[in-house]
Design a protein around this motif. Structure first.
Motif, PDB file in Angstrom:
ATOM      1  N   UNK A 135      20.057  -1.518  -1.266  1.00  0.00           N
ATOM      2  CA  UNK A 135      20.943  -0.396  -0.965  1.00  0.00           C
ATOM      3  C   UNK A 135      20.651   0.796  -1.871  1.00  0.00           C
ATOM      4  N   UNK A 136      20.421   0.541  -3.166  1.00  0.00           N
ATOM      5  CA  UNK A 136      20.107   1.630  -4.092  1.00  0.00           C
ATOM      6  C   UNK A 136      18.774   2.275  -3.731  1.00  0.00           C
ATOM      7  N   UNK A 137      17.791   1.461  -3.321  1.00  0.00           N
ATOM      8  CA  UNK A 137      16.508   2.021  -2.889  1.00  0.00           C
ATOM      9  C   UNK A 137      16.706   2.940  -1.684  1.00  0.00           C
ATOM     10  N   UNK A 138      17.570   2.543  -0.766  1.00  0.00           N
ATOM     11  CA  UNK A 138      17.860   3.389   0.381  1.00  0.00           C
ATOM     12  C   UNK A 138      18.547   4.686  -0.020  1.00  0.00           C
ATOM     13  N   UNK A 139      19.437   4.600  -0.986  1.00  0.00           N
ATOM     14  CA  UNK A 139      20.129   5.792  -1.497  1.00  0.00           C
ATOM     15  C   UNK A 139      19.111   6.820  -1.971  1.00  0.00           C
ATOM     16  N   UNK A 140      18.134   6.403  -2.780  1.00  0.00           N
ATOM     17  CA  UNK A 140      17.139   7.348  -3.282  1.00  0.00           C
ATOM     18  C   UNK A 140      16.173   7.781  -2.186  1.00  0.00           C
ATOM     19  N   UNK A 141      15.811   6.884  -1.297  1.00  0.00           N
ATOM     20  CA  UNK A 141      14.899   7.237  -0.216  1.00  0.00           C
ATOM     21  C   UNK A 141      15.502   8.335   0.652  1.00  0.00           C
ATOM     22  N   UNK A 142      16.795   8.268   0.915  1.00  0.00           N
ATOM     23  CA  UNK A 142      17.450   9.320   1.701  1.00  0.00           C
ATOM     24  C   UNK A 142      17.464  10.653   0.974  1.00  0.00           C
ATOM     25  N   UNK A 143      17.222  10.665  -0.304  1.00  0.00           N
ATOM     26  CA  UNK A 143      17.146  11.904  -1.088  1.00  0.00           C
ATOM     27  C   UNK A 143      15.702  12.316  -1.346  1.00  0.00           C
TER      28      UNK A 143
END
Length: 428
Positions: free
Chosen positions: A66-74
């Motif tokens: 989930x954290x990886x997705x958070x940064x990927x979306x940014x």
């Protein structure tokens, strides 16, 4: 080495003690988000209460993904295998200082725990002033000289740290400043630790945000958490994003984590995974929080500028950093004492953030103005005009009176000590 209680926590305890004794103190000293837990997060935590195993040292795979997705979306594609979770970003920062080693460059002023943690691990912080009117980053024009002088003395300088946006100043370093700092970090072979825990509470969502990882992904570590954007400080959960290929650093950080915290609390990790997936209901809560923080911070800014304080306009989080030196009432310790003991206004002195003690600069946190109960804070959060909420308006009036009385001290006016505070119905 003598270790003392964090200045933030010490001030919080002192103000609580004064309040219990019947004093009215406007609490502007503690950087807590001041908002209730969202019901969806509360339910996720309760539903995971049976998870009592330790789990992986790096954190549960669901949270890391989930954290990886958070940064990927940014715009920062992230490998979950290079995400490390901990009991708050504060613990992760401490672990990183141990894992990286050597001395570290810090902005001046900067959050009280950075220099304290560096000293705890045997690192000698190099404090470099922020650019004029800025905060959160050491002035790029001064970093190279400071590092070279330290290395010429035999010191091993391995890293520098930035806070985007900043605590204590509430300022956000612009893209050009970050680009210059990244160039110097490459030239001097410095790792960059970017504390971005306030990223999601930049007041203007349209304001450009540049992370050092956008420009130097190979040498930038990002830390963040949920204590500011979603007011989960007491849950103690944070995540760190390590650069691609930093396998040695990853192993070292996990080794530190295994000996200090073993693994983050399992139920909290499940709720945090839900939060970092960014469902719409939580994005809506963060939008409301961002608006509230910005509205109240700007109102407090107006109160300080009205008495002639030099204070950069806040851009993120819930902080301001006014300079009251024009009053001629002493340095940061003296002005802090006067504000608290004579005017009922609790702030933190600038010297706690590494600033010059002779300067009358203080850190002001506005987030505990929103109310004394969860119901009041929720009302403030959902109000279309938070400044008209009775208890916020009352707190701002109290601040204005105290600041106006402070200016009268300069002209020799003596004021009687405040009587014990009796709450009005809006504070009950």
């Amino acid at each position: 080495m003598t270790v003392t209680l964090s200045a933030t926590l010490a001030a919080n305890e002192d103000i609580d003690r004064r309040r219990r004794a019947g004093e009215r103190v406007l609490h502007l000293a503690f950087g807590e988000a001041g908002l209730p837990v969202h019901p969806a997060l509360r339910d996720r935590l309760a539903g995971a209460a049976e998870r009592n195993g330790y789990g992986p040292v790096a954190g549960a795979s669901e949270l890391r993904t989930a954290a990886a997705g958070y940064w990927t979306r940014r715009g920062l594609p992230t490998d979950p295998e290079l995400v490390v979770c901990g009991p708050g970003s504060k613990s992760l920062l401490y672990g990183l200082l141990l894992a990286i080693g050597g001395d570290i460059v810090l902005p001046m002023p900067s959050w009280v725990s950075y220099a304290a943690q560096a000293e705890l691990v045997g690192s000698r912080p190099i404090l470099v002033p922020a650019p004029p009117g800025g905060g959160g980053v050491p002035d790029p024009d001064l970093v190279a000289g400071a590092v070279r002088r330290a290395r010429a003395q035999g010191r091993r300088v391995n890293s520098l740290l930035v806070t985007l946006p900043d605590n204590p100043t509430g300022r956000l370093a612009g893209p050009e400043t970050i680009a210059r700092l990244v160039e110097i970090a490459r030239e001097l072979d410095l790792m960059i630790i970017s504390d971005e825990i306030y990223r999601d509470v930049v007041h203007d969502p349209a304001q450009p945000f540049t992370s050092p990882a956008d420009l130097a992904p190979e040498r930038t570590i990002i830390t963040t958490g949920l204590s500011k954007s979603l007011a989960l400080g007491g849950w103690r959960i944070g995540v760190a994003r390590l650069p691609a290929g930093s396998h040695a650093l990853h192993r070292s950080l996990l080794a530190v984590a295994s000996e200090i915290w073993s693994a983050p609390a399992a139920p909290v990790q499940e709720a945090a995974a839900y939060a970092f997936d960014e469902p719409q209901e939580l994005l809506a809560r963060i939008d409301l929080a961002r608006r509230l923080h910005g509205t109240v911070a700007r109102a407090v800014h107006e109160r300080f500028t009205a008495i002639g304080a030099d204070v950069p306009a806040p851009q993120g989080g819930f902080y301001l950093y006014p300079d009251l030196s024009h009053l001629g009432l002493g340095g940061s310790a003296e002005i802090t004492k006067i504000l608290l003991e004579e005017h009922g206004i609790g702030v933190l002195p600038g010297h706690a953030f590494g600033d010059d003690p002779a300067a009358a600069r203080v850190r002001v946190a506005v987030s505990l103005l929103y109310g004394d109960t969860a119901e009041e804070r929720l009302t403030a959060l959902n109000s279309p005009n938070p400044l008209q909420v009775p208890w916020i308006a009352d707190n701002l009036d109290f601040l204005s009176r105290g600041l106006n009385e402070l200016t009268s001290v300069r002209h020799g006016t003596v004021r009687e000590r405040r009587p014990a505070y009796v709450p009005t119905p809006c504070h009950s």
